[in-house]
Scaffold this motif. Structure first.
Motif, PDB file in Angstrom:
ATOM      1  N   HIS A   2     -50.556 -28.756 -90.014  1.00 58.35           N
ATOM      2  CA  HIS A   2     -50.123 -30.026 -90.602  1.00 58.35           C
ATOM      3  C   HIS A   2     -51.261 -31.052 -90.715  1.00 58.35           C
ATOM      4  N   ASP A   3     -52.405 -30.767 -90.104  1.00 61.72           N
ATOM      5  CA  ASP A   3     -53.529 -31.724 -90.132  1.00 61.72           C
ATOM      6  C   ASP A   3     -53.901 -32.099 -91.560  1.00 61.72           C
ATOM      7  N   ALA A  22     -44.872 -36.259 -96.893  1.00 58.89           N
ATOM      8  CA  ALA A  22     -44.176 -35.431 -97.886  1.00 58.89           C
ATOM      9  C   ALA A  22     -44.707 -33.997 -97.869  1.00 58.89           C
ATOM     10  N   GLN A  23     -46.018 -33.831 -97.760  1.00 58.78           N
ATOM     11  CA  GLN A  23     -46.597 -32.493 -97.707  1.00 58.78           C
ATOM     12  C   GLN A  23     -46.191 -31.770 -96.420  1.00 58.78           C
ATOM     13  N   SER A  24     -46.162 -32.498 -95.310  1.00 54.32           N
ATOM     14  CA  SER A  24     -45.756 -31.922 -94.040  1.00 54.32           C
ATOM     15  C   SER A  24     -44.296 -31.478 -94.085  1.00 54.32           C
ATOM     16  N   ASP A  25     -43.438 -32.308 -94.685  1.00 58.01           N
ATOM     17  CA  ASP A  25     -42.030 -31.940 -94.845  1.00 58.01           C
ATOM     18  C   ASP A  25     -41.891 -30.701 -95.734  1.00 58.01           C
ATOM     19  N   ALA A  26     -42.685 -30.629 -96.787  1.00 58.86           N
ATOM     20  CA  ALA A  26     -42.646 -29.472 -97.689  1.00 58.86           C
ATOM     21  C   ALA A  26     -43.128 -28.217 -96.962  1.00 58.86           C
ATOM     22  N   ALA A  34     -40.311 -27.039 -94.751  1.00 61.04           N
ATOM     23  CA  ALA A  34     -39.250 -26.411 -95.548  1.00 61.04           C
ATOM     24  C   ALA A  34     -39.667 -25.009 -95.984  1.00 61.04           C
ATOM     25  N   ARG A  35     -40.899 -24.856 -96.439  1.00 61.28           N
ATOM     26  CA  ARG A  35     -41.382 -23.534 -96.855  1.00 61.28           C
ATOM     27  C   ARG A  35     -41.413 -22.564 -95.680  1.00 61.28           C
ATOM     28  N   LEU A  36     -41.859 -23.054 -94.520  1.00 61.33           N
ATOM     29  CA  LEU A  36     -41.903 -22.206 -93.330  1.00 61.33           C
ATOM     30  C   LEU A  36     -40.494 -21.749 -92.944  1.00 61.33           C
ATOM     31  N   ILE A  37     -39.538 -22.650 -92.985  1.00 57.73           N
ATOM     32  CA  ILE A  37     -38.151 -22.291 -92.680  1.00 57.73           C
ATOM     33  C   ILE A  37     -37.658 -21.215 -93.640  1.00 57.73           C
ATOM     34  N   LEU A  38     -37.920 -21.377 -94.926  1.00 57.40           N
ATOM     35  CA  LEU A  38     -37.451 -20.402 -95.911  1.00 57.40           C
ATOM     36  C   LEU A  38     -38.148 -19.050 -95.756  1.00 57.40           C
ATOM     37  N   ILE A  39     -39.433 -19.055 -95.441  1.00 56.01           N
ATOM     38  CA  ILE A  39     -40.167 -17.804 -95.225  1.00 56.01           C
ATOM     39  C   ILE A  39     -39.609 -17.063 -94.012  1.00 56.01           C
TER      40      ILE A  39
END
Length: 63
Positions: free
Chosen positions: A23-24, A29-33, A36-41
């Motif tokens: 996340h660095d 917004a990018q961190s939230d995205a 979300a992508r990690l959860i879906l993967i």
């Protein structure tokens, strides 16, 4: 397969450091995205609806 809520990562502190490092430099917004992508993967990797439902229930508990 059932949901495992017991510690199951050989180096949890090391993984947490990796997660934070991922996340660095990102905006909120990018961190939230990224999250979300990690959860879906990971959801796709698990693939078992009953396990996923149990995970949703566990994550929502006590909120």
């Amino acid at each position: 397969m059932s949901l495992n809520l017991s510690p199951n990562i050989p180096d949890p502190d090391g993984f947490y450091e990796e997660l934070l490092a991922t996340h660095d430099g990102l905006s909120k917004a990018q961190s939230d995205a990224l999250n979300a992508r990690l959860i879906l993967i990971l959801t796709n990797h698990i693939g078992d609806r009953a396990v996923l439902r149990s995970a949703l229930d566990a994550a929502r508990a006590d909120l």
